[in-house]
Scaffold this active site. Structure first.
Site, short mmCIF file in Angstrom:
data_model
loop_
_atom_site.label_atom_id
_atom_site.label_comp_id
_atom_site.label_asym_id
_atom_site.label_seq_id
_atom_site.Cartn_x
_atom_site.Cartn_y
_atom_site.Cartn_z
N GLU A 87 27.86 15.61 2.61
CA GLU A 87 26.75 15.67 3.57
C GLU A 87 27.15 15.23 4.97
O GLU A 87 26.41 15.48 5.94
CB GLU A 87 25.59 14.78 3.08
CG GLU A 87 24.91 15.28 1.82
CD GLU A 87 24.06 16.52 2.06
OE1 GLU A 87 23.93 16.94 3.22
OE2 GLU A 87 23.55 17.08 1.07
N GLU A 118 38.06 9.35 -17.40
CA GLU A 118 37.93 8.14 -16.60
C GLU A 118 38.76 6.98 -17.13
O GLU A 118 38.85 5.94 -16.49
CB GLU A 118 36.46 7.70 -16.53
CG GLU A 118 35.91 7.20 -17.85
CD GLU A 118 34.45 6.81 -17.74
OE1 GLU A 118 34.10 5.72 -18.22
OE2 GLU A 118 33.66 7.59 -17.19
#
Length: 307
Positions: A87, A118
């Site tokens: 953004e 992960e």
């Protein structure tokens, strides 16, 4: 620290006593419960306000010197980091390399669950090495439960390279301690759906990243008042926003604002400098550059010189 295979003691894994009859609630009762629990995210941000403010100041300082900001996470935490980074270019016209999101499993993990990826701290280390992190950079590790090896590996690697490190977790330090320059704990309590950290933990993380990135951009002069004067004019919606900013701040008609925007190369900040100082595009650009892009300082300096 407790054996990481035993996670039941973690705040994010505990059972919420207020939602033990979740499967028996009416839809309205369920919404009311979520609404009530989500208030804790606001309280958690307030409790961590000093640490978040410190992160803003120190991150802005590194970026002024040419550094970059990296968010590192896995699963929901990683996706939120990528979202916030994505953004920044349209909102603040920053180059895509200035704020980057690193997610365990890469781009594919954005749309497909890759939580098994992960568990490798060495992958986090490699992700930092691949991006040539230096002492000018900032690395924010995001892990709701605080134990994600990928994130811990990345933060440890970044610390060794002299980067500013920020650790964001939703468990208290007494449960999971970790060394970073800035330690932000966002304590929202057990989830309504036990262990589902895409809920309150995800919400409070999004709130915090909103504040962090926006605060940094404010400190870097990307904002004038509360206007996004560095907005990238790349579509009709953003052109309309740019024109409204110019109309509101200059008093120009929409047609005149459009002409000014075109003369500035579709850069709102430069258009305002040109209007308020009478300088042409090149001279206005030089004035902004002399003040590191800070519109308020650039215009004040010009006027203080008796112009």
């Amino acid at each position: 620290m407790a054996n990481l295979q035993e996670r039941g003691h973690l705040l994010t894994e505990q059972v919420n006593p207020l939602s033990q009859n979740l499967d028996q609630l009416s839809s309205l009762e369920l919404v009311e419960l979520f609404n009530s629990e989500d208030r804790k995210t606001i309280e958690a941000v307030a409790a961590a306000k000093v640490q978040i403010a410190t992160a803003i100041e120190q991150t802005a300082d590194r970026l002024r010197q040419g550094g970059r900001l990296f968010y590192v996470g896995a699963g929901t935490s990683g996706r939120l980091g990528v979202l916030d980074a994505a953004e920044c270019p349209p909102t603040f016209c920053t180059p895509p390399e200035l704020v980057q999101g690193i997610i365990a499993g890469g781009a594919g993990a954005l749309v497909r669950s890759s939580e098994d990826l992960e568990d490798r701290a060495e992958d986090g280390d490699a992700a930092i090495a691949q991006r040539h992190i230096t002492q000018l950079d900032v690395v924010v590790g995001i892990t709701a439960g605080g134990t994600t090896p990928f994130v811990q590996g990345a933060i440890n690697s970044a610390r060794q390279r002299g980067a500013l490190t920020i650790f964001i977790a939703c468990v208290p330090a007494e449960q999971v301690s970790f060394t970073a320059d800035i330690d932000i704990r966002l304590l929202t309590g057990p989830e309504i759906l036990a262990g589902s950290t895409r809920l309150k933990a995800g919400t409070v993380t999004k709130l915090t990243l909103n504040i962090l990135s926006t605060g940094v951009m404010v400190k870097l002069g990307k904002v004038y008042g509360n206007r996004m004067v560095d907005v990238a004019v790349t579509n009709q919606k953003l052109r309309d926003r740019a024109l409204r900013i110019l109309e509101d701040l200059t008093g120009l008609s929409r047609e005149a604002a459009g002409f000014l925007l075109e003369r500035s190369g579709k850069w709102v900040k430069l258009a305002l400098v040109m209007h308020w100082t009478g300088l042409d595009k090149d001279a206005g650009d030089r004035l902004l550059s002399a003040h590191q892009g800070n519109l308020r300082e650039a215009v004040a300096s010009y006027k203080n010189q008796g112009n």
